[in-house]
Structures are given as C-alpha cells and as structure tokens.
Design a protein around this motif. Structure first.
Motif: not given
Length: 166
Positions: A146, A161-166
């Motif tokens: 990351y 990797k792309k960070k997950s948006k939550s």
C-alpha cells in the motif's frame, strides 16, 4: 574432450583437484571448493579440459566458480520508508525499520557490507550465501503493497494496491 576457457576472465586462476571428487578454484578474490563425482580434467595453457562424461551441471559449477573468484557477486538493497536507516555498530549491521528497537544482524565472515544513506551493498564470492543473507535482510521489513515501504532489491518494483474507500 570439452574445454572451458580460463583466459576469458583475464585473471590468474588456478584449478586443481584435491581428492578424487573435490575440485578447487583459486583466484584473486579467494578460493572455492566443490565436490563432483566421475569427472576427470587437466589444465594446459590457461585452458581447462574436461572429459566427455561430465555433466552440464559440472560445467556450470566450474564457470560460476571462475566468475566468483575473479569478480565476485554483489546485491544492492534499498531502504524505502520515512525514518528507515541502517548503520554499523562494530561488526554488526543495525537496521532501524520502524520497530520499537533496533534490529542487529551479524553477517557471515564471507559477506562484506557497505552502507550508504538509504542503501546497503552486499558483496561475496559465494552467490548462494549472498542470496540467503539478502533474503534474510528483506524479511526484517517486507515490502508493504500500500505504501511501498520496506527493504527492496535495487531494481525491484512493487505493484501498489489501491486503498479501499469505505
């Protein structure tokens, strides 16, 4: 008979057979011995002649030994990350890679270490030993997919990797 050129390396290399199955290659950087069975050879005018029965593995070992005692092997490790440092304490390698305490590592006597700002250069005439030390040092700070932090080889790339948006 098959021949292997020693002149190619432009160094003074000597090859001799210690026992029936032990060969020794001596060059300017050191001495390497290895075992191989059912092989006979002779040396003449800087050319190394091997009998037909010898295997490709034996030829590869001999050529690798010539290169090792002539030039050696080196690996370059990069320290990627804010605050990642390396330095020497006496004969130990100290790594500050984000843990609460320093990691100290005593390298084998056959591995030479040079330390630059964010770079560690390892040198040895034994390629297998050098690879083992490199992998051990990389395990102290495995690359983070990351943030691209960690200990990496010189030309090693990390696919982020792309960070997950939550």
């Amino acid at each position: 008979m098959q021949r292997i050129e020693i002149n190619k390396y432009k160094k003074k290399i000597k090859v001799y057979q210690e026992n029936i199955d032990t060969f020794t290659v001596v060059g300017p950087l050191g001495k390497i011995s290895f075992k191989h069975q059912n092989v006979s050879f002779f040396s003449q005018n800087n050319t190394f002649f091997v009998t037909e029965e010898s295997t490709a593995l034996f030829h590869a070992k001999v050529k690798k030994s010539f290169k090792s005692v002539s030039f050696g092997w080196y690996k370059e490790l990069n320290l990627n990350g804010i605050g990642y440092k390396s330095f020497k304490i006496n004969d130990l390698l100290a790594l500050d890679v984000g843990y609460s305490s320093l990691i100290t590592y005593k390298p084998p006597k056959d591995v030479k270490i040079k330390i630059f700002k964010n770079k560690i250069v390892l040198f040895s005439i034994y390629q297998d030993l050098l690879n083992n030390v490199t992998l051990l040092l990389k395990d102290y700070a495995t690359p983070d997919p990351y943030k691209a932090k960690g200990i990496l080889l010189k030309n090693e790339k990390i696919k982020l990797k792309k960070k997950s948006k939550s």
